[in-house]
Design a protein around this motif. Sequence first.
Motif, PDB file in Angstrom:
ATOM      1  N   ILE A   9       0.858  -1.198   0.000  1.00  0.00           N
ATOM      2  CA  ILE A   9       0.000   0.000   0.000  1.00  0.00           C
ATOM      3  C   ILE A   9       0.887   1.240   0.000  1.00  0.00           C
ATOM      4  CG2 ILE A   9      -1.872   1.283   1.117  1.00  0.00           C
ATOM      5  CD1 ILE A   9      -2.384  -1.036   2.885  1.00  0.00           C
ATOM      6  N   ALA A  10       1.901   1.236   0.855  1.00  0.00           N
ATOM      7  CA  ALA A  10       2.735   2.436   0.961  1.00  0.00           C
ATOM      8  C   ALA A  10       3.351   2.766  -0.407  1.00  0.00           C
ATOM      9  CB  ALA A  10       3.819   2.236   2.009  1.00  0.00           C
ATOM     10  N   LEU A  11       3.766   1.736  -1.147  1.00  0.00           N
ATOM     11  CA  LEU A  11       4.338   1.997  -2.474  1.00  0.00           C
ATOM     12  C   LEU A  11       3.298   2.614  -3.404  1.00  0.00           C
ATOM     13  CD1 LEU A  11       6.636  -1.085  -3.174  1.00  0.00           C
ATOM     14  CD2 LEU A  11       7.296   1.330  -2.965  1.00  0.00           C
ATOM     15  N   ASP A  12       2.073   2.095  -3.312  1.00  0.00           N
ATOM     16  CA  ASP A  12       1.020   2.662  -4.161  1.00  0.00           C
ATOM     17  C   ASP A  12       0.677   4.089  -3.746  1.00  0.00           C
ATOM     18  OD1 ASP A  12       0.609   0.920  -6.216  1.00  0.00           O
ATOM     19  OD2 ASP A  12      -0.962  -0.234  -5.234  1.00  0.00           O
ATOM     20  N   VAL A  13       0.710   4.366  -2.433  1.00  0.00           N
ATOM     21  CA  VAL A  13       0.456   5.740  -1.974  1.00  0.00           C
ATOM     22  C   VAL A  13       1.518   6.662  -2.575  1.00  0.00           C
ATOM     23  CG1 VAL A  13       0.430   7.273   0.042  1.00  0.00           C
ATOM     24  CG2 VAL A  13      -0.693   5.061   0.161  1.00  0.00           C
ATOM     25  N   ILE A  14       2.758   6.222  -2.523  1.00  0.00           N
ATOM     26  CA  ILE A  14       3.843   7.050  -3.059  1.00  0.00           C
ATOM     27  C   ILE A  14       3.677   7.227  -4.573  1.00  0.00           C
ATOM     28  CG2 ILE A  14       6.349   7.133  -3.434  1.00  0.00           C
ATOM     29  CD1 ILE A  14       6.518   5.693  -0.621  1.00  0.00           C
ATOM     30  N   ARG A  15       3.297   6.149  -5.256  1.00  0.00           N
ATOM     31  CA  ARG A  15       3.079   6.245  -6.710  1.00  0.00           C
ATOM     32  C   ARG A  15       2.009   7.304  -7.010  1.00  0.00           C
ATOM     33  NH1 ARG A  15       4.791   1.929  -9.951  1.00  0.00           N
ATOM     34  NH2 ARG A  15       3.087   2.297 -11.396  1.00  0.00           N
ATOM     35  N   VAL A  16       0.901   7.261  -6.255  1.00  0.00           N
ATOM     36  CA  VAL A  16      -0.174   8.238  -6.483  1.00  0.00           C
ATOM     37  C   VAL A  16       0.336   9.646  -6.219  1.00  0.00           C
ATOM     38  CG1 VAL A  16      -2.426   9.052  -5.636  1.00  0.00           C
ATOM     39  CG2 VAL A  16      -2.060   6.622  -6.062  1.00  0.00           C
ATOM     40  N   GLN A  17       1.116   9.804  -5.150  1.00  0.00           N
ATOM     41  CA  GLN A  17       1.625  11.146  -4.842  1.00  0.00           C
ATOM     42  C   GLN A  17       2.584  11.660  -5.912  1.00  0.00           C
ATOM     43  OE1 GLN A  17       3.003  10.932  -0.780  1.00  0.00           O
ATOM     44  NE2 GLN A  17       0.987  11.504  -0.022  1.00  0.00           N
ATOM     45  N   TYR A 225      -6.034  24.769  14.770  1.00  0.00           N
ATOM     46  CA  TYR A 225      -5.986  23.413  15.343  1.00  0.00           C
ATOM     47  C   TYR A 225      -4.798  22.581  14.854  1.00  0.00           C
ATOM     48  CZ  TYR A 225     -10.724  24.596  16.766  1.00  0.00           C
ATOM     49  OH  TYR A 225     -11.810  25.216  17.324  1.00  0.00           O
ATOM     50  N   GLY A 226      -4.048  23.109  13.879  1.00  0.00           N
ATOM     51  CA  GLY A 226      -2.883  22.380  13.382  1.00  0.00           C
ATOM     52  C   GLY A 226      -3.279  21.351  12.326  1.00  0.00           C
ATOM     53  N   TYR A 227      -2.255  20.808  11.656  1.00  0.00           N
ATOM     54  CA  TYR A 227      -2.484  19.811  10.604  1.00  0.00           C
ATOM     55  C   TYR A 227      -3.134  18.553  11.149  1.00  0.00           C
ATOM     56  CZ  TYR A 227       0.587  21.928   7.057  1.00  0.00           C
ATOM     57  OH  TYR A 227       1.145  22.734   6.109  1.00  0.00           O
ATOM     58  N   GLN A 228      -2.760  18.251  12.405  1.00  0.00           N
ATOM     59  CA  GLN A 228      -3.085  16.925  12.919  1.00  0.00           C
ATOM     60  C   GLN A 228      -4.572  16.664  13.073  1.00  0.00           C
ATOM     61  OE1 GLN A 228      -1.408  14.214  12.957  1.00  0.00           O
ATOM     62  NE2 GLN A 228       0.264  15.438  12.101  1.00  0.00           N
ATOM     63  N   ILE A 229      -5.363  17.740  13.088  1.00  0.00           N
ATOM     64  CA  ILE A 229      -6.808  17.500  13.230  1.00  0.00           C
ATOM     65  C   ILE A 229      -7.408  16.946  11.925  1.00  0.00           C
ATOM     66  CG2 ILE A 229      -7.645  19.813  12.584  1.00  0.00           C
ATOM     67  CD1 ILE A 229      -9.690  19.487  14.929  1.00  0.00           C
ATOM     68  N   PHE A 230      -6.683  17.103  10.818  1.00  0.00           N
ATOM     69  CA  PHE A 230      -7.234  16.691   9.521  1.00  0.00           C
ATOM     70  C   PHE A 230      -6.877  15.256   9.161  1.00  0.00           C
ATOM     71  CE2 PHE A 230      -6.680  21.309   9.078  1.00  0.00           C
ATOM     72  CZ  PHE A 230      -7.928  21.686   8.606  1.00  0.00           C
ATOM     73  N   VAL A 231      -7.831  14.579   8.550  1.00  0.00           N
ATOM     74  CA  VAL A 231      -7.530  13.297   7.904  1.00  0.00           C
ATOM     75  C   VAL A 231      -7.125  13.560   6.453  1.00  0.00           C
ATOM     76  CG1 VAL A 231      -8.517  11.051   7.238  1.00  0.00           C
ATOM     77  CG2 VAL A 231      -9.189  12.107   9.390  1.00  0.00           C
ATOM     78  N   ASN A 232      -7.567  14.662   5.887  1.00  0.00           N
ATOM     79  CA  ASN A 232      -7.226  14.979   4.490  1.00  0.00           C
ATOM     80  C   ASN A 232      -5.716  14.958   4.272  1.00  0.00           C
ATOM     81  OD1 ASN A 232      -9.646  16.543   5.405  1.00  0.00           O
ATOM     82  ND2 ASN A 232      -9.862  16.884   3.238  1.00  0.00           N
ATOM     83  N   CYS A 233      -5.352  14.695   3.040  1.00  0.00           N
ATOM     84  CA  CYS A 233      -3.941  14.740   2.661  1.00  0.00           C
ATOM     85  C   CYS A 233      -3.427  16.166   2.861  1.00  0.00           C
ATOM     86  CB  CYS A 233      -3.832  14.343   1.198  1.00  0.00           C
ATOM     87  SG  CYS A 233      -2.187  14.431   0.558  1.00  0.00           S
ATOM     88  N   LYS A 234      -2.414  16.325   3.717  1.00  0.00           N
ATOM     89  CA  LYS A 234      -2.052  17.688   4.118  1.00  0.00           C
ATOM     90  C   LYS A 234      -1.398  18.502   3.005  1.00  0.00           C
ATOM     91  CE  LYS A 234       2.379  16.960   6.414  1.00  0.00           C
ATOM     92  NZ  LYS A 234       3.071  16.974   7.690  1.00  0.00           N
ATOM     93  N   PHE A 312      -9.187  16.604  -3.442  1.00  0.00           N
ATOM     94  CA  PHE A 312      -8.696  17.101  -2.158  1.00  0.00           C
ATOM     95  C   PHE A 312      -8.455  16.003  -1.131  1.00  0.00           C
ATOM     96  CE2 PHE A 312     -13.213  17.394  -2.454  1.00  0.00           C
ATOM     97  CZ  PHE A 312     -13.683  16.889  -1.270  1.00  0.00           C
ATOM     98  N   GLY A 313      -8.027  14.854  -1.590  1.00  0.00           N
ATOM     99  CA  GLY A 313      -7.668  13.835  -0.605  1.00  0.00           C
ATOM    100  C   GLY A 313      -8.233  12.478  -0.941  1.00  0.00           C
ATOM    101  N   ASN A 314      -8.188  12.132  -2.220  1.00  0.00           N
ATOM    102  CA  ASN A 314      -8.679  10.843  -2.664  1.00  0.00           C
ATOM    103  C   ASN A 314      -8.107   9.712  -1.815  1.00  0.00           C
ATOM    104  OD1 ASN A 314      -9.599   8.762  -4.150  1.00  0.00           O
ATOM    105  ND2 ASN A 314      -8.724   9.439  -6.073  1.00  0.00           N
ATOM    106  N   SER A 315      -8.967   8.798  -1.450  1.00  0.00           N
ATOM    107  CA  SER A 315      -8.562   7.591  -0.737  1.00  0.00           C
ATOM    108  C   SER A 315      -8.106   7.853   0.679  1.00  0.00           C
ATOM    109  CB  SER A 315      -7.466   6.840  -1.473  1.00  0.00           C
ATOM    110  OG  SER A 315      -7.856   6.667  -2.781  1.00  0.00           O
ATOM    111  N   ILE A 316      -8.569   8.934   1.237  1.00  0.00           N
ATOM    112  CA  ILE A 316      -8.299   9.137   2.641  1.00  0.00           C
ATOM    113  C   ILE A 316      -8.867   7.958   3.397  1.00  0.00           C
ATOM    114  CG2 ILE A 316      -8.146  11.645   2.746  1.00  0.00           C
ATOM    115  CD1 ILE A 316     -11.391   9.986   3.545  1.00  0.00           C
ATOM    116  N   PRO A 317      -8.310   7.490   4.483  1.00  0.00           N
ATOM    117  CA  PRO A 317      -7.151   8.067   5.135  1.00  0.00           C
ATOM    118  C   PRO A 317      -5.853   7.380   4.727  1.00  0.00           C
ATOM    119  CG  PRO A 317      -8.222   6.513   6.578  1.00  0.00           C
ATOM    120  CD  PRO A 317      -8.930   6.427   5.266  1.00  0.00           C
ATOM    121  N   TYR A 318      -5.804   6.898   3.501  1.00  0.00           N
ATOM    122  CA  TYR A 318      -4.643   6.110   3.073  1.00  0.00           C
ATOM    123  C   TYR A 318      -3.673   6.880   2.199  1.00  0.00           C
ATOM    124  CZ  TYR A 318      -7.797   2.825   4.923  1.00  0.00           C
ATOM    125  OH  TYR A 318      -8.645   2.199   5.775  1.00  0.00           O
ATOM    126  N   ARG A 319      -3.754   8.208   2.251  1.00  0.00           N
ATOM    127  CA  ARG A 319      -2.895   8.968   1.347  1.00  0.00           C
ATOM    128  C   ARG A 319      -1.603   9.409   1.991  1.00  0.00           C
ATOM    129  NH1 ARG A 319      -4.713  12.950  -3.396  1.00  0.00           N
ATOM    130  NH2 ARG A 319      -3.831  11.590  -4.926  1.00  0.00           N
TER     131      ARG A 319
END
Length: 336
Positions: A9-17, A225-234, A312-319
């Motif tokens: 999954i991590a490799l696919d996340v990186i590929r998408v990014q 609230y900082g980045y950490q409150i978001f699940v969206n891809c920061k 704005f954050g496709n496939s959250i929370p896996y991005r």
Amino acid sequence: MKSVASASIALDVIRVQMGLAPLKALQTSVHLNTHCNLRCSYCFIATNPNYPTGYKESGLPLEKMKIVLKNLSGSTHNVIFTGGETFLYKGFADLLVYAREELSFDSLSAISNGMFLESKPEILNRLDHVAVSYDLMRRNQYPDILDNVLNSIIRLRRDGRIKEGQVYFNCTIAEHETIADWSGFLDLAANNGLRIFVQPVRDGFGNLDSWEPFNALVLEIRKRYGYQIFVNCKTYLGEYDHKLTKKVCHPKARMYVDVWGNLVYPCERFAGSNLGNLAVPDFPVARKWAEAEAREKFPSSKCEKCAYNCVFGNSIPYRRPIRTIITSVSAKFHER
Ligand SMILES: C[S@@+](CC[C@H](N)C(=O)[O-])C[C@H]1O[C@@H](n2cnc3c(N)ncnc32)[C@H](O)[C@@H]1O
Ligand code: SF4
Ligand code: SF4
């Protein structure tokens, strides 16, 4: 096995990014039903032509839904069920048992109005993530219900009946809303370690005219609230726009299956055009997708004004790669 799955999954996340196609979809949204016990004023089921029968669909029978999942299992890392109200799908707990025991998804999640979290633990306990919708439009319409939902989540969290990160809030934001309107809820979420996924309200066709009001509010939330409150891809927080590149939208990052079991290409905004029905055994998902991609590529000029998740954050929370690995490993350890 666990580390191989996480690495994949991590490799696919990186590929998408990086703007490349993932080998498997990071996540597939499966529309379980359109039945619902609420009628939120802004709900797209009432207005979007993709739902010609409105709230009437109770969903495919369990055995057919199992075939849908079996067909998807080699082509997506994660599944997120949506509705209608997902916790009202008959046989949901059995479907989750089947998916967990017989198929090899990395995680199973659902979007829900949150009203049945405590009364249906047989469903809640089998979900890695539940995105519970909380927004001001709904709270104005159903104040008591939303208070109950919020209190029940805080209770479940304090009693350890939900794990850290298992439940997060889906917050749909309307154009005129301000940080002052949201701060009571956001304080409560932040103080209880609960995260939010933010999205703008879309019109009946899945469009949004301007991202500006939404971006401005997101930036204010981020500042307070900082980045950490978001699940969206920061990476994109507060910078969403209509300039579409593969970096912000690779349709395969998140596939979509409609309430009749059809695999939709490229995304739910085009739900009228599908690649066939997944309730039929041995549907070749990967081949059909590749053939469709060879015929027509997305994003394209047809995506103008798109307000769907991929922007704005496709496939959250896996991005987020690091968070993805942690989520995946902890899900595997959390045997149910
Ligand atoms: C259709 S609901 C289905 C799941 C469940 N009934 C719920 O409300 O969470 C899925 C998500 O879409 C959101 N939604 C509904 N209408 C919308 C619209 N017009 N624009 C953006 N999001 C919308 C809901 O708030 C919810 O978070
Ligand atoms: S709870 Fe979800 S499906 Fe039901 S009306 Fe509200 S947004 Fe629509
Ligand atoms: S309409 Fe939106 S979600 Fe669909 S392919 Fe285009 S940019 Fe992506």
